[in-house]
Structures are given as C-alpha cells and as structure tokens.
Design a protein around this motif. Structure first.
Motif, PDB file in Angstrom:
ATOM      1  N   HIS A  71       1.008  -1.267   0.119  1.00  0.00           N
ATOM      2  CA  HIS A  71      -0.045   0.171   0.057  1.00  0.00           C
ATOM      3  C   HIS A  71       0.913   1.198  -0.029  1.00  0.00           C
ATOM      4  N   GLY A  74      -2.063   7.953   0.482  1.00  0.00           N
ATOM      5  CA  GLY A  74      -3.005   8.603  -0.749  1.00  0.00           C
ATOM      6  C   GLY A  74      -2.456   9.960  -1.191  1.00  0.00           C
ATOM      7  N   SER A  94      -7.013  10.984  -3.049  1.00  0.00           N
ATOM      8  CA  SER A  94      -7.643   9.678  -3.079  1.00  0.00           C
ATOM      9  C   SER A  94      -6.803   8.767  -2.292  1.00  0.00           C
ATOM     10  N   GLN A  95      -7.704   7.816  -1.652  1.00  0.00           N
ATOM     11  CA  GLN A  95      -7.370   6.891  -0.730  1.00  0.00           C
ATOM     12  C   GLN A  95      -7.357   5.432  -1.180  1.00  0.00           C
ATOM     13  N   ILE A  96      -7.323   5.376  -2.592  1.00  0.00           N
ATOM     14  CA  ILE A  96      -7.337   4.181  -3.137  1.00  0.00           C
ATOM     15  C   ILE A  96      -6.138   3.311  -2.853  1.00  0.00           C
ATOM     16  N   THR A  98      -4.237   3.404  -0.260  1.00  0.00           N
ATOM     17  CA  THR A  98      -3.924   3.214   0.966  1.00  0.00           C
ATOM     18  C   THR A  98      -4.490   1.828   1.607  1.00  0.00           C
ATOM     19  N   THR A 100      -5.984   1.514   4.425  1.00  0.00           N
ATOM     20  CA  THR A 100      -7.288   1.805   5.013  1.00  0.00           C
ATOM     21  C   THR A 100      -8.637   1.734   4.179  1.00  0.00           C
ATOM     22  N   TYR A 101      -8.217   1.854   3.009  1.00  0.00           N
ATOM     23  CA  TYR A 101      -9.337   1.696   1.573  1.00  0.00           C
ATOM     24  C   TYR A 101     -10.346   0.575   1.818  1.00  0.00           C
ATOM     25  N   SER A 102      -9.939  -0.445   1.874  1.00  0.00           N
ATOM     26  CA  SER A 102     -10.587  -1.681   1.586  1.00  0.00           C
ATOM     27  C   SER A 102     -11.371  -1.788   3.096  1.00  0.00           C
ATOM     28  N   ALA A 104     -12.455   0.879   4.596  1.00  0.00           N
ATOM     29  CA  ALA A 104     -13.507   1.898   4.660  1.00  0.00           C
ATOM     30  C   ALA A 104     -14.562   1.401   3.879  1.00  0.00           C
ATOM     31  N   LYS A 105     -14.340   0.564   2.702  1.00  0.00           N
ATOM     32  CA  LYS A 105     -15.276  -0.028   1.832  1.00  0.00           C
ATOM     33  C   LYS A 105     -16.248  -0.604   2.651  1.00  0.00           C
ATOM     34  N   ASN A 108     -18.256   1.235   4.820  1.00  0.00           N
ATOM     35  CA  ASN A 108     -19.611   1.635   4.040  1.00  0.00           C
ATOM     36  C   ASN A 108     -20.540   0.801   4.008  1.00  0.00           C
TER      37      ASN A 108
END
Length: 168
Positions: A71, A74, A94-96, A98, A100-102, A104-105, A108
């Motif tokens: 990773h 961002g 853009s956090q893609i 990082t 933490t992105y998955s 965060a998804k 959500n």
C-alpha cells in the motif's frame, strides 16, 4: 497548463504554477495535513490487522478480511472551481492506494443500511423530478451549500462519535 471551460464555453487557461501554488497552500495547512518522510502504510496495515483479528475473533459478523499486499499513502490533486472568483482549488485526496481503503469500503457496506434516507437524494434526476412535480409554495426555498474542502475539514473523532450515537 491546465485547461478549463469557463461560463462562456470559451477555453481559459490556468497556469501550471498557479495551480501548484494553490495546491501547495492547501497542503501546507498543518492543522489538516502532515508532511511525511517515509511510507507509513506497513505500520498502519499491521495495526489495522490487529484490530481486524480482534473484531473477527469476538464476533461472527461483520467479518473483515485481513490486509495483504503493498500500500502507499493517498495522493492529492485538485479540481479548479471554474465558476468561482479567482478559481479556487477543490482538494481531492485519493485513498485508493492506502491500507485503510478496503476497510473503509467494508465499513461503508455495514453502515449504509443504517443511514436515514428521508432527506437524501440519489441523483440529479431525482432532484429535477421533485422540482417538476412539487406543488408551488410561497415559503419554500431552494438552497445550494458551497462546502469548502469538505473532507479535509471534518473532525474525525466527532464524526465517529456521531456514527456510534446513531447506530447505538
């Protein structure tokens, strides 16, 4: 040079240096951003994986997958607000890439069913349908809120507390 369309549909040019200066001024705000000298993602990934292990061990759901792979931090860029005086920049982080992105998804997915939708619109078309079909009213007002740098101004601790208060 960054090209943009202005109100008259003619092309105006934002000089590259002006764009870079505006972005630098946004990112130089140390109350919102911290300059880093190394990639902190491996440490963050390990910390998140420890939390994921704890969550997954204590509950059968929701389940989180452990983070794997490389990773990176961002990256920031900005969109020029072409209809505003002096063409301010809307920062986007853009956090893609990082760690933490998955997570965060996944959060959500878990939280979305609990978000009230009574006053939320899903599209511009839905808004237009409401305007078209609404009966005329003397005391109704349509307001547009111009939020400046929305996500960089959010108090994260307060937001988390708000979410917890709504869910529990």
């Amino acid at each position: 040079m960054v090209r943009r369309a202005d109100k008259t549909a003619a092309f105006a040019i934002i000089p590259r240096q002006e764009y870079l200066t505006k972005m630098y001024n946004i990112l130089a705000n140390t109350s919102k951003f911290t300059k880093i000298t190394r990639n902190p993602m491996e440490q963050i990934k390990k910390k998140i994986n420890r939390v994921i292990d704890t969550i997954n061990a204590s509950s059968s759901s929701p389940h989180f997958n452990k983070l794997t792979g490389d990773h990176s931090p961002g990256h920031a860029f900005g969109n020029v607000k072409i209809l505003k005086p002096n063409n301010p920049i809307r920062p986007i982080i853009s956090q893609i890439p990082t760690a933490t992105y998955s997570v965060a998804k996944r959060l959500n997915e878990i939280l979305t069913p609990h978000v009230p939708t009574d006053y939320a619109l899903t599209s511009t078309q839905e808004f237009l349908d409401i305007l078209t079909n609404a009966p005329p009213a003397k005391n109704h007002i349509i307001a547009s809120l111009d939020v400046e740098s929305l996500f960089t101004n959010i108090d994260v601790d307060r937001t988390i507390q708000f979410i917890l208060d709504r869910i529990y």
